[in-house]
Scaffold this motif. Structure first.
Motif, PDB file in Angstrom:
ATOM      1  N   MET A 254      -6.246  -3.378   2.503  1.00 13.12           N
ATOM      2  CA  MET A 254      -5.797  -4.063   3.498  1.00 13.12           C
ATOM      3  C   MET A 254      -5.573  -3.174   4.891  1.00 13.12           C
ATOM      4  O   MET A 254      -4.735  -3.517   5.656  1.00 13.12           O
ATOM      5  CB  MET A 254      -4.209  -4.327   3.200  1.00 13.12           C
ATOM      6  CG  MET A 254      -4.277  -5.509   1.932  1.00 13.12           C
ATOM      7  SD  MET A 254      -5.099  -7.083   2.522  1.00 13.12           S
ATOM      8  CE  MET A 254      -6.736  -6.917   1.763  1.00 13.12           C
TER       9      MET A 254
ATOM     10  N   SER B  77      -7.256 -11.666  -0.579  1.00 13.00           N
ATOM     11  CA  SER B  77      -7.044 -10.244  -0.381  1.00 13.00           C
ATOM     12  C   SER B  77      -7.898  -9.406  -1.427  1.00 13.00           C
ATOM     13  O   SER B  77      -8.393  -8.538  -0.914  1.00 13.00           O
ATOM     14  CB  SER B  77      -5.567  -9.937  -0.310  1.00 13.00           C
ATOM     15  OG  SER B  77      -4.834 -10.743   0.646  1.00 13.00           O
ATOM     16  N   ASN B  78      -7.946  -9.778  -2.554  1.00 15.12           N
ATOM     17  CA  ASN B  78      -8.789  -9.363  -3.692  1.00 15.12           C
ATOM     18  C   ASN B  78      -9.992  -9.225  -3.226  1.00 15.12           C
ATOM     19  O   ASN B  78     -10.988  -8.275  -3.852  1.00 15.12           O
ATOM     20  CB  ASN B  78      -8.438  -9.750  -4.897  1.00 15.12           C
ATOM     21  CG  ASN B  78      -7.033  -9.509  -5.811  1.00 15.12           C
ATOM     22  OD1 ASN B  78      -6.490  -8.536  -5.249  1.00 15.12           O
ATOM     23  ND2 ASN B  78      -6.586 -10.382  -6.312  1.00 15.12           N
TER      24      ASN B  78
ATOM     25  N   GLN C 135      -3.927 -14.523  -2.309  1.00 14.96           N
ATOM     26  CA  GLN C 135      -4.076 -13.209  -3.311  1.00 14.96           C
ATOM     27  C   GLN C 135      -5.482 -13.231  -3.565  1.00 14.96           C
ATOM     28  O   GLN C 135      -6.183 -11.976  -3.551  1.00 14.96           O
ATOM     29  CB  GLN C 135      -3.298 -13.306  -4.625  1.00 14.96           C
ATOM     30  CG  GLN C 135      -3.406 -11.908  -5.351  1.00 14.96           C
ATOM     31  CD  GLN C 135      -2.110 -12.192  -6.434  1.00 14.96           C
ATOM     32  OE1 GLN C 135      -1.445 -12.738  -6.442  1.00 14.96           O
ATOM     33  NE2 GLN C 135      -2.351 -11.331  -7.455  1.00 14.96           N
TER      34      GLN C 135
ATOM     35  N   SER D  59     -15.164 -10.692   4.323  1.00 17.10           N
ATOM     36  CA  SER D  59     -14.615  -9.540   3.556  1.00 17.10           C
ATOM     37  C   SER D  59     -15.665  -8.409   3.188  1.00 17.10           C
ATOM     38  O   SER D  59     -15.094  -7.316   3.110  1.00 17.10           O
ATOM     39  CB  SER D  59     -13.869 -10.300   2.320  1.00 17.10           C
ATOM     40  OG  SER D  59     -14.742 -10.925   1.576  1.00 17.10           O
TER      41      SER D  59
ATOM     42  N   ARG E  86      -6.850  -1.876  -3.599  1.00 20.74           N
ATOM     43  CA  ARG E  86      -6.098  -2.670  -3.034  1.00 20.74           C
ATOM     44  C   ARG E  86      -5.016  -2.420  -1.729  1.00 20.74           C
ATOM     45  O   ARG E  86      -5.619  -2.919  -0.657  1.00 20.74           O
ATOM     46  CB  ARG E  86      -4.879  -3.699  -3.863  1.00 20.74           C
ATOM     47  CG  ARG E  86      -5.620  -4.755  -4.706  1.00 20.74           C
ATOM     48  CD  ARG E  86      -4.221  -5.161  -5.710  1.00 20.74           C
ATOM     49  NE  ARG E  86      -3.489  -3.944  -6.056  1.00 20.74           N
ATOM     50  CZ  ARG E  86      -2.317  -4.425  -6.409  1.00 20.74           C
ATOM     51  NH1 ARG E  86      -1.730  -5.179  -6.493  1.00 20.74           N
ATOM     52  NH2 ARG E  86      -1.818  -3.153  -6.914  1.00 20.74           N
TER      53      ARG E  86
END
Ligand code: CP
Length: 313
Positions: free
Chosen positions: A39, A298-299, A295, A67, A35
Motif C-alpha cells: 500500500m 488491495s490484496n 480487500q 496493480s 501487504r
C-alpha cells in the motif's frame, strides 16, 4: 513448456492448475507479509532494481494492469505499459512480433492479457529463453494472480484451514478464467466444499467442475456457505440466447441482501470485478458489511509483488 523448472522453481506463471501446494502457500505467505508495503513505502524498492517489466495487454483491464504496474514499481522495477489500442497491433502486427520487438528493447518480464485461451503459453514458445511471462488472464482459460488474491482474501477472513469451508462460486462460470483459477487453487488447498451455481447454459461441461457440487437453484446453493463469490456476466464473450433478460438473471442468480442472509452470518461476499451491479450482485451486498471486494483489490497488489519477486527477484 512447463512453468516449473526441474529443480522446483517457478520460471513463468501460466496457470494455477497443478501448482504444488507448498508453492501456493509460499506465494500466499509472501503476499500476506508484503501487504503493508504493497500500500506504499520503500522497503522492497531494491528487489527488482535494474529489471524491466512490461504489461502487454491485448484486452481491457483496470485492476490487473494497474496493480501489476504498482507492484512492479513498489519493487523498484522500471515499468512499461503497452496499450494495444494505440499500438501498431492496430496496423496488423502480430502479438508475437509485438512481444519480440518490445523484448528487444531490454524487457525482463511480460505480464500478458489476451482474449485467446492458451495465448500466453503460445507466446512463450516465441520469446527468448531468459524472458519471464506472467499470465494476466487468457480467454476463459486461467487468471492465476486473481485466483491467488482471492484465496489470500479467504485465508485472511477465514483462516488457513480450508477443509471446513463451504465456498460458492456463482454466475457465468462458462466464460470465467477467474472461476477456473479459483477452483484449481481451492482444490489444491483442500477446500471442504466447492459449490458451483449458475444457469445450465453458463456452466462448463469440460471437466472443470469435477469434484465440485453443482447447483441450479441459487437459494439452495448459498445456504450456510462461508464464502459467496459472484462472477461477472461476460456479455462480450456470449453468444446470443445463452441467458434471458438481465432482470430475469438477477431474479434467479443475483446476490441480493435477502439471499446473502441464507449464508452463514459471518459469510463474506466476493467479486473479482468489474461488477455488473443489479445483474449478478446488488449495491446493498457489494457495498455492505460482508463485502470484501476492496480487500480483494488491495490484496491484488501484494500478490503481484509476491509473484514478481518469486519470478524475478
Ligand atoms: N478482476 C480483473 O481481472 O479485473 P480487470 O479486468 O479490471 O483487470
Amino acid at each position: 513448456m512447463s512453468q516449473i523448472l526441474s529443480d522446483g522453481r517457478l520460471r513463468h506463471l501460466l496457470t494455477l492448475e497443478n501448482m504444488p501446494r507448498t508453492m501456493l502457500e509460499t506465494l500466499l505467505d509472501t503476499a500476506h507479509a508484503m501487504r503493508s508495503q504493497a500500500m506504499g513505502g520503500v522497503a522492497y524498492r531494491d528487489v527488482l532494481r535494474g529489471k524491466t517489466v512490461c504489461t502487454l495487454f491485448f484486452e481491457n483491464s483496470t485492476r490487473t494492469r494497474c496493480s501489476f504496474l504498482i507492484a512492479a514499481q513498489r519493487l523498484g522495477a522500471d515499468v512499461l505499459n503497452f496499450d494495444a489500442a494505440t499500438s501498431s497491433a492496430k496496423k496488423g502486427e502480430t502479438d508475437l512480433d509485438t512481444l519480440k520487438n518490445i523484448e528487444a528493447m531490454g524487457v525482463d518480464a511480460f505480464v500478458i492479457r489476451h482474449p485467446d485461451n492458451g495465448a500466453v503459453a503460445r507466446l512463450l514458445n516465441g520469446a527468448k529463453p531468459e524472458t519471464v511471462l506472467i499470465n494476466a488472464g487468457d480467454g476463459r482459460h486461467q487468471h492465476p494472480t486473481q485466483g491467488l488474491l482471492d484465496v489470500l482474501t479467504m485465508r485472511q477472513c477465514k483462516g488457513k484451514d480450508f477443509s471446513k469451508l463451504k465456498i460458492l462460486i456463482a454466475g457465468d462460470v462458462l466464460h470465467s478464467r477467474v472461476a477456473r483459477s479459483n477452483i484449481s487453487a481451492l482444490k489444491m488447498l483442500g477446500a471442504g466444499e466447492i459449490r458451483i451455481c449458475g444457469p445450465k447454459s453458463l456452466l462448463p461441461t469440460d471437466g472443470t467442475l469435477n469434484g465440485c457440487q453443482v447447483f441450479d437453484n441459487f437459494d439452495e446453493a448459498i445456504t450456510e456457505v462461508d464464502v459467496a463469490m459472484m462472477l461477472r456476466v461476460q456479455r462480450e464473450r456470449m453468444e446470443q440466447g445463452l441467458i434471458g433478460s438481465l432482470e430475469d438473471y438477477y431474479r434467479d442468480y443475483g446476490l441480493s441482501a435477502a439471499r446473502m442472509q441464507r449464508a452463514k452470518p459471518d459469510a463474506i461476499a466476493m467479486h473479482p470485478g468489474p461488477m455488473n451491479r443489479g445483474v449478478e450482485i446488488s449495491d446493498e451486498v457489494a457495498d455492505g458489511p460482508q463485502s470484501v471486494i476492496m480487500q480483494q483489490v488491495s490484496n491484488g497488489v501484494a500478490v503481484r509483488m509476491a509473484v514478481l519477486k518469486m519470478l524475478l527477484g
